[in-house]
Write a protein that holds these residues in place. Sequence first.
Motif, mmCIF file in Angstrom:
data_model
loop_
_atom_site.group_PDB
_atom_site.id
_atom_site.type_symbol
_atom_site.label_atom_id
_atom_site.label_comp_id
_atom_site.label_asym_id
_atom_site.label_seq_id
_atom_site.Cartn_x
_atom_site.Cartn_y
_atom_site.Cartn_z
ATOM 1 N N HIS A 17 18.188 2.153 11.096
ATOM 2 C CA HIS A 17 17.755 1.692 12.430
ATOM 3 C C HIS A 17 18.979 1.299 13.244
ATOM 4 O O HIS A 17 19.892 0.637 12.744
ATOM 5 C CB HIS A 17 16.819 0.492 12.304
ATOM 6 N N PHE A 18 18.972 1.714 14.501
ATOM 7 C CA PHE A 18 20.084 1.422 15.412
ATOM 8 C C PHE A 18 19.510 0.797 16.681
ATOM 9 O O PHE A 18 18.460 1.226 17.168
ATOM 10 C CB PHE A 18 20.849 2.696 15.758
ATOM 11 N N ASP A 19 20.200 -0.183 17.203
ATOM 12 C CA ASP A 19 19.743 -0.871 18.415
ATOM 13 C C ASP A 19 20.865 -0.830 19.450
ATOM 14 O O ASP A 19 21.914 -1.451 19.280
ATOM 15 C CB ASP A 19 19.377 -2.325 18.095
ATOM 16 N N VAL A 20 20.632 -0.073 20.529
ATOM 17 C CA VAL A 20 21.616 0.005 21.622
ATOM 18 C C VAL A 20 21.003 -0.472 22.930
ATOM 19 O O VAL A 20 21.483 -0.126 24.005
ATOM 20 C CB VAL A 20 22.164 1.448 21.771
ATOM 21 N N SER A 21 19.941 -1.263 22.822
ATOM 22 C CA SER A 21 19.283 -1.754 24.036
ATOM 23 C C SER A 21 20.234 -2.598 24.879
ATOM 24 O O SER A 21 20.101 -2.659 26.100
ATOM 25 C CB SER A 21 18.027 -2.550 23.681
ATOM 26 N N VAL A 22 21.199 -3.267 24.199
ATOM 27 C CA VAL A 22 22.293 -3.939 24.890
ATOM 28 C C VAL A 22 23.563 -3.221 24.442
ATOM 29 O O VAL A 22 24.097 -3.506 23.367
ATOM 30 C CB VAL A 22 22.374 -5.439 24.534
ATOM 31 N N PRO A 23 24.043 -2.256 25.223
ATOM 32 C CA PRO A 23 25.114 -1.384 24.728
ATOM 33 C C PRO A 23 26.417 -2.095 24.423
ATOM 34 O O PRO A 23 27.236 -1.583 23.658
ATOM 35 C CB PRO A 23 25.290 -0.374 25.866
ATOM 36 N N THR A 24 26.628 -3.278 24.998
ATOM 37 C CA THR A 24 27.847 -4.024 24.699
ATOM 38 C C THR A 24 27.736 -4.785 23.376
ATOM 39 O O THR A 24 28.754 -5.302 22.881
ATOM 40 C CB THR A 24 28.155 -5.034 25.827
ATOM 41 N N ALA A 25 26.543 -4.834 22.803
ATOM 42 C CA ALA A 25 26.359 -5.510 21.519
ATOM 43 C C ALA A 25 25.416 -4.701 20.636
ATOM 44 O O ALA A 25 24.315 -5.150 20.278
ATOM 45 C CB ALA A 25 25.821 -6.910 21.750
ATOM 46 N N PRO A 26 25.795 -3.472 20.278
ATOM 47 C CA PRO A 26 24.923 -2.635 19.456
ATOM 48 C C PRO A 26 24.816 -3.174 18.037
ATOM 49 O O PRO A 26 25.682 -3.921 17.563
ATOM 50 C CB PRO A 26 25.626 -1.290 19.485
ATOM 51 N N ALA A 27 23.748 -2.785 17.334
ATOM 52 C CA ALA A 27 23.549 -3.261 15.973
ATOM 53 C C ALA A 27 22.866 -2.179 15.156
ATOM 54 O O ALA A 27 22.207 -1.276 15.687
ATOM 55 C CB ALA A 27 22.696 -4.535 15.987
ATOM 56 N N SER A 28 23.040 -2.267 13.848
ATOM 57 C CA SER A 28 22.389 -1.331 12.928
ATOM 58 C C SER A 28 21.828 -2.111 11.758
ATOM 59 O O SER A 28 22.265 -3.226 11.456
ATOM 60 C CB SER A 28 23.385 -0.265 12.448
ATOM 61 N N ALA A 29 20.864 -1.502 11.079
ATOM 62 C CA ALA A 29 20.245 -2.177 9.940
ATOM 63 C C ALA A 29 19.647 -1.130 9.010
ATOM 64 O O ALA A 29 19.381 0.006 9.406
ATOM 65 C CB ALA A 29 19.164 -3.146 10.411
ATOM 66 N N GLY A 30 19.385 -1.534 7.754
ATOM 67 C CA GLY A 30 18.743 -0.656 6.791
ATOM 68 C C GLY A 30 19.673 0.384 6.256
ATOM 69 O O GLY A 30 20.794 0.593 6.732
ATOM 70 N N SER A 31 19.252 1.093 5.251
ATOM 71 C CA SER A 31 20.048 2.158 4.645
ATOM 72 C C SER A 31 19.132 3.124 3.922
ATOM 73 O O SER A 31 17.953 2.851 3.740
ATOM 74 C CB SER A 31 21.078 1.566 3.681
#
Length: 265
Positions: free
Chosen positions: A251-265
């Motif tokens: 899972h990738f979160d770029v809803s705030v592009p200056t603070a992107p995040a990822s999770a899971g594998s």
Amino acid sequence: MAGPTTAERGADEDLDPGPPPRRRLPDPRGLIAAAVALVLVGGASVWALYGSSWLRATRVSVSGTRVLTEAQVREAAGVPLDDPLISVDLDGIESRLLDELPRIDSVEVVRSWPHEIGLKVSERTPVLVVEAAGNSGKYVEVDAKGVRFATVSHAPEGVPVLELAVSRSGSSAAGPRRFGEDRLVREAVRVADAVPAALAHDTLVVKVRSYDSISLGLTGARTVAWGSAEKGRAKARALTALMKAAPDAGHFDVSVPTAPASAGS
């Protein structure tokens, strides 16, 4: 006081141009002959354009089609064959094509002397598909302008499915009550257009919950929280960098592009 000398009088006489020459009027017979010639040439031109068989519409050429067939375009155009080419209504042909074949985005209708009408077609390209109403197993294609233009039996390869999962109850400020379904579809189109080229064929679903809650479903059960369609280029760059840094994430979160995040594998 002495008057002018003989030499001075002679000089004055040499400077006197005398009366202007008389202009000769044109010969009336020449004017009549020229007028008759013009009338004959004009009449011949009108007859050639409208009355003769030399300059009539006898052929229709079609170019630019990808999904549509040339026969479909010719039939919808309704070009009046055997009419004088000069009198064929080009604007009317264009209107008929755009009205009867929504897949056509634009068309140029031209005369090609002496006998042809040319139809240069530009078809719409789907960027998303929506499941047709009634669970029919069919899909409606949506172009880059958000226009729904054709129903097909199978989703085109490489074109994501649009899922509108918006709530029609309550008072969501970013839902269909405020923006309308058509606006939400256009926002989904903007997101699909901003997806990095390397991920375009991996994008299976664009899911819209509200104006500012749009997500992507990728191959490999991966998901991307995109947010709104705003700042699409920045989000695309952030997603590309994030996937390189965490290639095994689910899972990738770029809803705030200056603070992107990822999770899971």
